[in-house]
Design an enzyme around this catalytic site. Structure first.
Site, PDB file in Angstrom:
ATOM      1  N   TYR A 123      23.146  33.476  33.994  1.00  0.00           N
ATOM      2  CA  TYR A 123      23.827  34.228  33.403  1.00  0.00           C
ATOM      3  C   TYR A 123      23.269  34.679  31.871  1.00  0.00           C
ATOM      4  O   TYR A 123      23.586  35.707  31.099  1.00  0.00           O
ATOM      5  CB  TYR A 123      25.218  33.611  33.110  1.00  0.00           C
ATOM      6  CG  TYR A 123      25.921  33.826  34.571  1.00  0.00           C
ATOM      7  CD1 TYR A 123      26.242  35.064  35.083  1.00  0.00           C
ATOM      8  CD2 TYR A 123      26.219  32.770  35.228  1.00  0.00           C
ATOM      9  CE1 TYR A 123      26.861  35.255  36.177  1.00  0.00           C
ATOM     10  CE2 TYR A 123      26.860  32.824  36.495  1.00  0.00           C
ATOM     11  CZ  TYR A 123      27.019  34.106  37.032  1.00  0.00           C
ATOM     12  OH  TYR A 123      27.898  34.416  38.292  1.00  0.00           O
ATOM     13  N   SER A 130      39.456  40.340  36.689  1.00  0.00           N
ATOM     14  CA  SER A 130      40.553  40.555  35.960  1.00  0.00           C
ATOM     15  C   SER A 130      40.808  40.755  34.424  1.00  0.00           C
ATOM     16  O   SER A 130      39.599  39.982  33.941  1.00  0.00           O
ATOM     17  CB  SER A 130      41.790  39.768  36.755  1.00  0.00           C
ATOM     18  OG  SER A 130      41.578  38.461  36.092  1.00  0.00           O
ATOM     19  N   LEU A 178      45.867  34.900  37.147  1.00  0.00           N
ATOM     20  CA  LEU A 178      46.378  35.859  36.485  1.00  0.00           C
ATOM     21  C   LEU A 178      45.764  36.917  36.119  1.00  0.00           C
ATOM     22  O   LEU A 178      44.565  37.001  35.782  1.00  0.00           O
ATOM     23  CB  LEU A 178      47.335  35.308  35.292  1.00  0.00           C
ATOM     24  CG  LEU A 178      48.502  34.241  35.597  1.00  0.00           C
ATOM     25  CD1 LEU A 178      49.082  33.643  34.165  1.00  0.00           C
ATOM     26  CD2 LEU A 178      49.505  34.481  36.507  1.00  0.00           C
ATOM     27  N   LEU A 208      30.847  36.278  41.528  1.00  0.00           N
ATOM     28  CA  LEU A 208      29.682  37.089  41.729  1.00  0.00           C
ATOM     29  C   LEU A 208      29.251  36.430  42.972  1.00  0.00           C
ATOM     30  O   LEU A 208      28.779  35.359  42.967  1.00  0.00           O
ATOM     31  CB  LEU A 208      28.758  37.415  40.816  1.00  0.00           C
ATOM     32  CG  LEU A 208      27.720  38.210  40.717  1.00  0.00           C
ATOM     33  CD1 LEU A 208      26.890  38.643  39.702  1.00  0.00           C
ATOM     34  CD2 LEU A 208      26.572  37.614  41.754  1.00  0.00           C
ATOM     35  N   HIS A 237      35.814  36.589  37.959  1.00  0.00           N
ATOM     36  CA  HIS A 237      36.077  35.436  38.716  1.00  0.00           C
ATOM     37  C   HIS A 237      34.986  34.904  39.598  1.00  0.00           C
ATOM     38  O   HIS A 237      34.718  33.736  39.941  1.00  0.00           O
ATOM     39  CB  HIS A 237      37.334  35.748  39.432  1.00  0.00           C
ATOM     40  CG  HIS A 237      38.492  35.882  38.950  1.00  0.00           C
ATOM     41  ND1 HIS A 237      39.380  35.006  38.636  1.00  0.00           N
ATOM     42  CD2 HIS A 237      39.091  36.904  38.372  1.00  0.00           C
ATOM     43  CE1 HIS A 237      40.481  35.559  38.050  1.00  0.00           C
ATOM     44  NE2 HIS A 237      40.221  36.814  37.716  1.00  0.00           N
TER      45      HIS A 237
END
Length: 205
Positions: A166, A95, A109, A122, A120
């Site tokens: 990451y 988002s 939000l 994976l 948010h």
């Protein structure tokens, strides 16, 4: 034509099939691999994968079913699912966020005027893990974000043991995240999204 269908790295790869069946009719098959944005109708499949992936490790999910539906209704274009022969095997849900760093409110939000994508979650289905699918999906997702002119950064928070994964995907650690979930502490990571003009010229964006 949708923006997604114009992107070569999101186009489906089709199974090869004979030109005709024994009766002379063309054989139809589902795509071997397909990458597309998720819809609210995918929410249950998403939650089943996420629940199995996270509850056994942390005891909770980043997104619950109602939150998955919430984001897939508000900003489906910031999600990406990997389907094998029509079956969801991995996904990302994001988002928009409008601050430099993530805070508690970022968990629920979507800020339409934001220039950062908060990733948010994976997750990969258990039968498809250890095959590199998480890295491939993240690469495709970041390529897609480069075609969205309003996106400048991708942000996420993860536990310490996921930081090397990451980092291999191109993220850098920003330090401890302000957000806490129960007793869990997180590292915040960032990927700078660059190359908008180049990607638009070379991928139909």
């Amino acid at each position: 034509m949708s923006a997604l269908s114009a992107l070569p790295f999101l186009k489906p790869v089709h199974l090869r099939s004979p030109r005709s069946s024994p009766r002379g009719q063309r054989r139809h098959t589902l795509p071997a691999s397909e990458f597309r944005c998720l819809s609210p109708e995918d929410a249950s499949s998403v939650f089943e994968i996420e629940r199995e992936a996270f509850i056994s490790v942390s005891g909770d999910c980043p997104l619950h079913l109602d939150e998955i539906r919430h984001f897939l209704n508000l900003c489906p274009e910031l999600s990406l699912g990997w389907f094998e022969e029509g079956r969801l095997v991995a996904f990302i849900i994001g988002s928009l966020w409008d601050q430099d760093r993530l805070i508690q409110e970022a968990l629920t939000l979507h800020k339409p005027q934001g220039s950062a994508v908060h990733i948010h979650v994976l997750a990969v289905h258990r039968t498809f893990r250890q095959q590199g699918k998480g890295s491939i999906l993240m690469w495709r997702y970041l390529q897609y974000l480069r075609c969205l002119p309003f996106v400048r950064r991708a942000l996420l928070m993860c536990e310490d043991f996921l930081v090397p994964f990451y980092q291999k995907c191109g993220f850098e650690a920003l330090g401890p995240c302000e957000v806490a979930v129960g007793d869990l502490a997180f590292i915040e990571m960032q990927h700078l999204v660059r190359g908008h003009a180049f990607m638009r010229r070379n991928s139909g964006c």
